[in-house]
Design an enzyme around this catalytic site. Sequence first.
Site, PDB file in Angstrom:
ATOM      1  N   GLY A   1      -5.302  -5.306  -6.391  1.00 43.84           N
ATOM      2  CA  GLY A   1      -4.285  -4.651  -5.580  1.00 43.84           C
ATOM      3  C   GLY A   1      -3.295  -5.647  -5.003  1.00 43.84           C
TER       4      GLY A   1
ATOM      5  N   GLU B   1      -3.940 -12.249  -0.356  1.00 39.55           N
ATOM      6  CA  GLU B   1      -3.506 -12.684   0.977  1.00 39.55           C
ATOM      7  C   GLU B   1      -3.124 -14.150   1.090  1.00 39.55           C
ATOM      8  OE1 GLU B   1      -6.705 -11.796   0.110  1.00 39.55           O
ATOM      9  OE2 GLU B   1      -8.179 -13.064   1.109  1.00 39.55           O
TER      10      GLU B   1
ATOM     11  N   GLU C   1      -7.698 -16.559  -6.115  1.00 39.43           N
ATOM     12  CA  GLU C   1      -9.009 -16.074  -5.713  1.00 39.43           C
ATOM     13  C   GLU C   1      -9.663 -15.378  -6.894  1.00 39.43           C
ATOM     14  OE1 GLU C   1      -9.173 -13.349  -2.396  1.00 39.43           O
ATOM     15  OE2 GLU C   1     -11.345 -13.498  -2.297  1.00 39.43           O
TER      16      GLU C   1
ATOM     17  N   GLU D   1     -13.820  -9.681   3.640  1.00 37.73           N
ATOM     18  CA  GLU D   1     -13.392  -8.398   3.068  1.00 37.73           C
ATOM     19  C   GLU D   1     -13.906  -7.193   3.859  1.00 37.73           C
ATOM     20  OE1 GLU D   1     -11.018  -8.317   1.293  1.00 37.73           O
ATOM     21  OE2 GLU D   1     -10.937 -10.266   0.288  1.00 37.73           O
TER      22      GLU D   1
ATOM     23  N   HIS E   1      -3.878  -4.615   5.165  1.00 40.40           N
ATOM     24  CA  HIS E   1      -5.085  -5.368   4.788  1.00 40.40           C
ATOM     25  C   HIS E   1      -4.748  -6.833   4.528  1.00 40.40           C
ATOM     26  CE1 HIS E   1      -9.076  -5.807   2.768  1.00 40.40           C
ATOM     27  NE2 HIS E   1      -8.408  -6.716   2.063  1.00 40.40           N
ATOM     28  N   GLU E   2      -3.772  -7.086   3.707  1.00 37.81           N
ATOM     29  CA  GLU E   2      -3.441  -8.475   3.364  1.00 37.81           C
ATOM     30  C   GLU E   2      -2.901  -9.207   4.590  1.00 37.81           C
ATOM     31  OE1 GLU E   2      -4.746  -9.191   0.675  1.00 37.81           O
ATOM     32  OE2 GLU E   2      -4.863  -7.178  -0.184  1.00 37.81           O
TER      33      GLU E   2
HETATM   34  N1  ARG Z   1      -8.690 -10.994  -1.518  1.00 42.98           N
HETATM   35  C1  ARG Z   1      -8.010  -9.957  -2.240  1.00 42.98           C
HETATM   36  C2  ARG Z   1      -8.037  -8.751  -1.338  1.00 42.98           C
HETATM   37  O1  ARG Z   1      -8.911  -8.141  -0.986  1.00 42.98           O
HETATM   38  C3  ARG Z   1      -8.615  -9.629  -3.543  1.00 42.98           C
HETATM   39  C4  ARG Z   1      -8.605 -10.702  -4.555  1.00 42.98           C
HETATM   40  C5  ARG Z   1      -9.589 -10.466  -5.606  1.00 42.98           C
HETATM   41  N2  ARG Z   1      -9.503 -11.351  -6.694  1.00 42.98           N
HETATM   42  C6  ARG Z   1     -10.370 -11.354  -7.693  1.00 42.98           C
HETATM   43  N3  ARG Z   1     -10.207 -12.203  -8.645  1.00 42.98           N
HETATM   44  N4  ARG Z   1     -11.377 -10.570  -7.766  1.00 42.98           N
HETATM   45  O2  ARG Z   1      -7.230  -8.389  -0.712  1.00 42.98           O
HETATM   46 ZN    ZN Z   2      -9.131  -8.356   1.123  1.00 43.14          ZN
END
Ligand code: ARG
Ligand code: ZN
Length: 877
Positions: free
Chosen positions: A267, A270, A127, A326, A303-304
Amino acid sequence: MKTDTPVTIRRSDYAPPAFLVDTVELDFSLDPAATTVRARLALRRNPEAAPDAPLRLDGEGLALLEARLDGAALPPERLEFGADGSLTIQDPPEAGLLETVVRIAPEKNTALSGLYTSGGNFYTQCEAEGFRRITFFPDRPDVMSRYTVTITADRALCPVMLSNGNPDGSGAAEGDRHWVRWVDPHPKPSYLFALVAGDLVNVHDQFTTRSGRLVSLNIWVRRGDEDRCGHAMDSLKRSMTWDEEVFGLEYDLDVFNIAAVSDFNMGAMENKGLNVFNTKYVLASPESATDGDWQGIETVIAHEYFHNWTGNRVTCRDWFQLSLKEGLTVFRDQEFSADMGSRAVKRIRDVRGLRAAQFPEDAGPMAHPVRPDSYIEIDNFYTPTVYQKGAEVVRLIHTRIGPAAFRKGMDLYIARNDNQAVTIEDFVAALQDASGVDLSAFMGWYDQAGTPELAAADRYDPATRRYTLTLRQRMPPTPGQPRKHPLPIPVAMGLLGPDGAELPTRLEGENAVQAGTRTLLLDQAEQSFTFEEVPAPPVPSLLRGFSAPVRLKGVPRDRLRFLAVHDTDPFVRWESGQQYAASVMLEMVAAQQRGEAPGFDEALAEAVSNTLAAAEADPAFAAEALLLPGEGFLADQMEVADPVAIHRVRRHLRAEIGRRCGAALRQAYGALADTGPYRIDGRSIGRRALRNACLAYLAAAGDAALAKAQFDSAGNMTDSLAALSLLADTDGEAREGALAAFHARWRGDDLVLDKWFSIQAMAARPDVIQAVRALYAHPDFDLRNPNRARSLIGAFASGNPAQFHDASGEGYRFLADAVIALDLINGSMAARLVGPLGQWRRQSAERGALMRRELQRVLDTPNLSKGTFEKASKALA
Ligand code: ARG
Ligand code: ZN
């Protein structure tokens, strides 16, 4: 990716993908220097796309070794490579099997996006757009596919090989190699792909879901870290239970794997069935983790895990919808943590965080709506606005329709959109349809940047016993949005009588009185609400529980004092104390700027004494109430910030309070000493927080010996670190000795060593910039490790405003130097760290000029990453 003319991506340009990929087979042959990835994509033209849209596959830095369509090699003339690394297939069929083989070099991947190595093991982060660094693919969230992944590697190098879904066989391969296969039955976008392989050990547990599925839970760590996973595992099981009980959502695979890695940009992530975590949010022991770390782990694990439904099963159509997953998932993790501990304290902390990070963002050059309209680098939009303000907007709707309708709406949202990539409209529509409440105006919260200002005026008429409350909202312009329209603002409120008792309320036109908190909906620029039969002039308590992410302005000081003591809502009690202190402190800053000697407001000392006297009932709340408003919070309320004056005032005030309340503070400090064994529960954490708040005041008043004694005898990281951070502000032997002792004890523990760097970067000392430069050259400093980079550079630039904004401009110069160096290694991290320089408009003309000069120097750097370019150029615009 490096580029000279970065392209702006616009939400209004969305078009459906030209081709869909129903299934993907990936074969990895792992090698740190040369990994090959064979991909077989079952492609077909998307009936919803333009019939002649080209077959373009994203790619970045991939060496293509083979390309076949339905078994036949594609001739070079049918392959067109884009300057961005993408691959377009000429004369595409309507459907077919595309097979590519590419070579990548995980050990050279310092951006930590795509497939990379850390400590000899392999990890992925996809991601938002990392999958294109692994293979050619339509790397966008609205292309959802079923994945089968086969991994082959050297048996000794990679005894463990993991991917998404459920395991599906393993065996021996050529030479010393072996293979495993993973099948993920759920269709998913490429950003949720994950692979982890290496010499890892697991902590194992299991969970039986409500409908009887037995799930194998595993946390994979480096050998030696096994005994620090217990809290993460407990948090995972609590999250699984909570999501079943509160949202009726169960886990949907037979295994849930978590892998912890010490080189990680964010952090945690997921990925379906295989979450990848920064070690910071997994590993904890009482000796090495603070209470804050403990709470961070619980929150991030939750969260994850919660993303499995809000993000994975129902995902985002495009990255502009990021807050769909998010904001909603932060809301869910906030609710979970509130249920696990003290709801009031959790809310206070979340609001403190929102104000420290999101309010300034909304007032700065990167201000953007919760659903942005455009971006250059999507990585730059994983922001407090998308996450924290996004969660506030979900909360607004929750408040507006109530918990029961919200739950019905969530059920409907998931039933309608399961296995689809959808938009924020789909989310709001489900909540609207389930509740029957028109929520169309709430879309304004997703589309409009900026923090609304709320003001109240009131009038009491003793003759008619009517009380009229007039609420006004106003929103300052933000970049690209000069004019704003009013938003729907739920104002949770109550009225207090002159004796401080809560009055029942009845609005004009209602037949019955209501007891306790009620919610007014302000949806015009100005609205009046008239209450009937009010016995005496009341004091309004507004924005209970922080019912909307707004700035409530202009509450008179006498009312703040009254509310801080009497309100029934703990948030407003805390908030009123903070606002009172902030107003006094801002006045002191103004006096300081005029060269006047600072005065002292007795009411502040009185408030500290009262808080201490009542602390026993709720020590965690008392600890929050004792903390003075932070320097950033104060700066954010000034037209032109004065970080040095703010720092002096806060320091002076802390010392004064420490002196005047010394006896009570010392008494509380002694009484709160831990007697029994070390425990991590809400009350014990609250007591430690309160005790350390007392210690901080006493140290500010000059008692370094107490801090030294605590440092020497501390049996846990919370107390040790609290004492060390106070000693770090002092001069002399105690400081040097404590820092050296801490380093000697913890040099082998990266997460603790990060704290050692941060404490020195945030110290209130005149020579901090030199110290930070020296730490940058320290043998334990490593710019390539994101946690370490953040612990020094980020801590200094964001956590030490008085020194960062030193009039010499040396703080700015250091940050720009570090950003330029880091950009070559990891553009996404560099872009994240450059942020503080963007706040120049809120600084004096002199400071602003120095900051702009450094931003320009960053911008003039050749081959700047897209992300850093976007941040620096928007800051200068
Ligand atoms: N989806 C992840 C989270 O909130 C964050 C990943 C972000 N990645 C990035 N390359 N900005 O839990
Ligand atoms: Zn997230």
